[in-house]
Design a protein around this motif. Sequence first.
Motif, mmCIF file in Angstrom:
data_model
loop_
_atom_site.group_PDB
_atom_site.id
_atom_site.type_symbol
_atom_site.label_atom_id
_atom_site.label_comp_id
_atom_site.label_asym_id
_atom_site.label_seq_id
_atom_site.Cartn_x
_atom_site.Cartn_y
_atom_site.Cartn_z
ATOM 1 N N ALA A 101 -2.760 17.750 -8.665
ATOM 2 C CA ALA A 101 -2.349 17.330 -10.001
ATOM 3 C C ALA A 101 -0.833 17.276 -10.146
ATOM 4 O O ALA A 101 -0.309 16.476 -10.923
ATOM 5 C CB ALA A 101 -2.934 18.267 -11.047
ATOM 6 N N ALA A 102 -0.114 18.120 -9.409
ATOM 7 C CA ALA A 102 1.344 18.173 -9.530
ATOM 8 C C ALA A 102 2.035 17.139 -8.660
ATOM 9 O O ALA A 102 3.238 16.924 -8.801
ATOM 10 C CB ALA A 102 1.852 19.572 -9.159
ATOM 11 N N ALA A 103 1.301 16.485 -7.776
ATOM 12 C CA ALA A 103 1.907 15.494 -6.882
ATOM 13 C C ALA A 103 2.428 14.310 -7.692
ATOM 14 O O ALA A 103 1.805 13.895 -8.670
ATOM 15 C CB ALA A 103 0.878 15.012 -5.866
ATOM 16 N N PRO A 104 3.566 13.774 -7.287
ATOM 17 C CA PRO A 104 4.100 12.620 -8.027
ATOM 18 C C PRO A 104 3.185 11.415 -7.853
ATOM 19 O O PRO A 104 2.499 11.288 -6.836
ATOM 20 C CB PRO A 104 5.464 12.372 -7.376
ATOM 21 C CG PRO A 104 5.414 13.056 -6.066
ATOM 22 C CD PRO A 104 4.442 14.178 -6.199
ATOM 23 N N PRO A 105 3.169 10.536 -8.828
ATOM 24 C CA PRO A 105 2.289 9.364 -8.730
ATOM 25 C C PRO A 105 2.751 8.456 -7.595
ATOM 26 O O PRO A 105 3.943 8.426 -7.263
ATOM 27 C CB PRO A 105 2.439 8.684 -10.089
ATOM 28 C CG PRO A 105 3.734 9.158 -10.620
ATOM 29 C CD PRO A 105 3.935 10.544 -10.065
ATOM 30 N N PRO A 106 1.828 7.692 -7.006
ATOM 31 C CA PRO A 106 2.229 6.788 -5.922
ATOM 32 C C PRO A 106 3.089 5.654 -6.476
ATOM 33 O O PRO A 106 3.041 5.352 -7.676
ATOM 34 C CB PRO A 106 0.881 6.249 -5.405
ATOM 35 C CG PRO A 106 -0.054 6.402 -6.547
ATOM 36 C CD PRO A 106 0.400 7.614 -7.298
ATOM 37 N N PRO A 107 3.870 5.038 -5.614
ATOM 38 C CA PRO A 107 4.701 3.933 -6.109
ATOM 39 C C PRO A 107 3.816 2.797 -6.602
ATOM 40 O O PRO A 107 2.715 2.590 -6.087
ATOM 41 C CB PRO A 107 5.509 3.509 -4.872
ATOM 42 C CG PRO A 107 4.767 4.056 -3.707
ATOM 43 C CD PRO A 107 4.050 5.266 -4.187
ATOM 44 N N PRO A 108 4.287 2.061 -7.598
ATOM 45 C CA PRO A 108 3.451 0.978 -8.134
ATOM 46 C C PRO A 108 3.237 -0.115 -7.093
ATOM 47 O O PRO A 108 4.100 -0.362 -6.245
ATOM 48 C CB PRO A 108 4.256 0.455 -9.330
ATOM 49 C CG PRO A 108 5.652 0.902 -9.077
ATOM 50 C CD PRO A 108 5.569 2.159 -8.286
ATOM 51 N N ARG A 109 2.104 -0.771 -7.185
ATOM 52 C CA ARG A 109 1.763 -1.818 -6.233
ATOM 53 C C ARG A 109 2.614 -3.046 -6.514
ATOM 54 O O ARG A 109 2.767 -3.469 -7.663
ATOM 55 C CB ARG A 109 0.283 -2.186 -6.382
ATOM 56 C CG ARG A 109 -0.164 -3.262 -5.420
ATOM 57 C CD ARG A 109 -1.559 -3.749 -5.758
ATOM 58 N NE ARG A 109 -1.943 -4.886 -4.959
ATOM 59 C CZ ARG A 109 -1.627 -6.139 -5.241
ATOM 60 N NH1 ARG A 109 -0.917 -6.403 -6.307
ATOM 61 N NH2 ARG A 109 -2.008 -7.124 -4.458
ATOM 62 N N ARG A 110 3.150 -3.604 -5.451
ATOM 63 C CA ARG A 110 3.925 -4.836 -5.590
ATOM 64 C C ARG A 110 2.970 -6.005 -5.454
ATOM 65 O O ARG A 110 2.242 -6.118 -4.461
ATOM 66 C CB ARG A 110 5.000 -4.918 -4.513
ATOM 67 C CG ARG A 110 6.138 -3.994 -4.780
ATOM 68 C CD ARG A 110 7.352 -4.294 -3.933
ATOM 69 N NE ARG A 110 7.109 -5.153 -2.792
ATOM 70 C CZ ARG A 110 7.704 -5.007 -1.623
ATOM 71 N NH1 ARG A 110 8.540 -4.019 -1.440
ATOM 72 N NH2 ARG A 110 7.470 -5.845 -0.638
ATOM 73 N N ALA A 111 2.969 -6.877 -6.426
ATOM 74 C CA ALA A 111 2.078 -8.023 -6.401
ATOM 75 C C ALA A 111 2.502 -8.987 -5.301
ATOM 76 O O ALA A 111 3.686 -9.300 -5.166
ATOM 77 C CB ALA A 111 2.082 -8.725 -7.743
ATOM 78 N N THR A 112 1.546 -9.433 -4.500
ATOM 79 C CA THR A 112 1.830 -10.405 -3.448
ATOM 80 C C THR A 112 0.920 -11.611 -3.635
ATOM 81 O O THR A 112 -0.110 -11.519 -4.304
ATOM 82 C CB THR A 112 1.577 -9.806 -2.059
ATOM 83 O OG1 THR A 112 0.231 -9.362 -1.995
ATOM 84 C CG2 THR A 112 2.519 -8.644 -1.786
ATOM 85 N N ARG A 113 1.319 -12.719 -3.042
ATOM 86 C CA ARG A 113 0.506 -13.925 -3.150
ATOM 87 C C ARG A 113 -0.301 -14.083 -1.875
ATOM 88 O O ARG A 113 0.152 -13.717 -0.792
ATOM 89 C CB ARG A 113 1.410 -15.139 -3.335
ATOM 90 C CG ARG A 113 2.261 -15.016 -4.599
ATOM 91 C CD ARG A 113 3.042 -16.250 -4.829
ATOM 92 N NE ARG A 113 2.116 -17.321 -5.212
ATOM 93 C CZ ARG A 113 2.504 -18.508 -5.598
ATOM 94 N NH1 ARG A 113 3.782 -18.814 -5.626
ATOM 95 N NH2 ARG A 113 1.622 -19.422 -5.937
ATOM 96 N N PRO A 114 -1.500 -14.664 -1.994
ATOM 97 C CA PRO A 114 -2.286 -14.896 -0.778
ATOM 98 C C PRO A 114 -1.588 -15.922 0.123
ATOM 99 O O PRO A 114 -0.940 -16.847 -0.368
ATOM 100 C CB PRO A 114 -3.622 -15.443 -1.295
ATOM 101 C CG PRO A 114 -3.469 -15.682 -2.742
ATOM 102 C CD PRO A 114 -2.208 -15.051 -3.201
ATOM 103 N N THR A 115 -1.735 -15.735 1.422
ATOM 104 C CA THR A 115 -1.097 -16.664 2.353
ATOM 105 C C THR A 115 -1.797 -18.015 2.315
ATOM 106 O O THR A 115 -2.944 -18.123 1.871
ATOM 107 C CB THR A 115 -1.154 -16.107 3.789
ATOM 108 O OG1 THR A 115 -2.524 -15.973 4.159
ATOM 109 C CG2 THR A 115 -0.453 -14.760 3.893
ATOM 110 N N ARG A 116 -1.107 -19.022 2.813
ATOM 111 C CA ARG A 116 -1.679 -20.363 2.818
ATOM 112 C C ARG A 116 -2.942 -20.396 3.681
ATOM 113 O O ARG A 116 -3.939 -21.029 3.336
ATOM 114 C CB ARG A 116 -0.661 -21.361 3.337
ATOM 115 C CG ARG A 116 -1.126 -22.801 3.214
ATOM 116 C CD ARG A 116 -0.073 -23.769 3.679
ATOM 117 N NE ARG A 116 1.110 -23.706 2.828
ATOM 118 C CZ ARG A 116 2.361 -23.938 3.249
ATOM 119 N NH1 ARG A 116 2.575 -24.272 4.499
ATOM 120 N NH2 ARG A 116 3.370 -23.852 2.415
ATOM 121 N N GLY A 117 -2.895 -19.687 4.808
ATOM 122 C CA GLY A 117 -4.061 -19.657 5.698
ATOM 123 C C GLY A 117 -5.272 -19.006 5.044
ATOM 124 O O GLY A 117 -6.404 -19.478 5.183
#
Length: 142
Positions: A101-117
């Motif tokens: 419970a005392a652990a810091p929250p994980p870094p926020p997810r960075r939004a990525t775009r799907p690859t063309r493939g």
Amino acid sequence: MPDDLAVTRSLVIPAAELRERFSRSSGPGGQGVNTADSRVELSWDVAGSAVLTPTQRSRLLEHLAGRLVDGALTIAASEHRTQLANRRAARERLTTLVRDAAAPPPPPRRATRPTRGSQRRRLDTKKQRGEVKRGRRGGGWD
């Protein structure tokens, strides 16, 4: 077992802040089931603790909100036959619960775009699936 409880390197709960209560454990136990107080309830007042920083306190109060009663966290252990083993189990459970419970929250997810493939593969499988379904629709068997 009046030792301080080391949760992390920076957070140590002093033994003076921990309260233990003993009672009779339920379930089978042989001759000592009605005489030995082997069940342990370990309580720690999170809201009134002097060892927590304001950040740690707010994090703990937020994460443990469903388990707190009047700002105190209580852990019950009765899975072992001896009081000493149940005391150890309760302390270990409290340690892991507070550490998580005392652990810091994980870094926020960075939004990525799907690859063309990956987009092309997805569309190809959709087309293939549509072809299979269109083949089932045919005008009948010849």
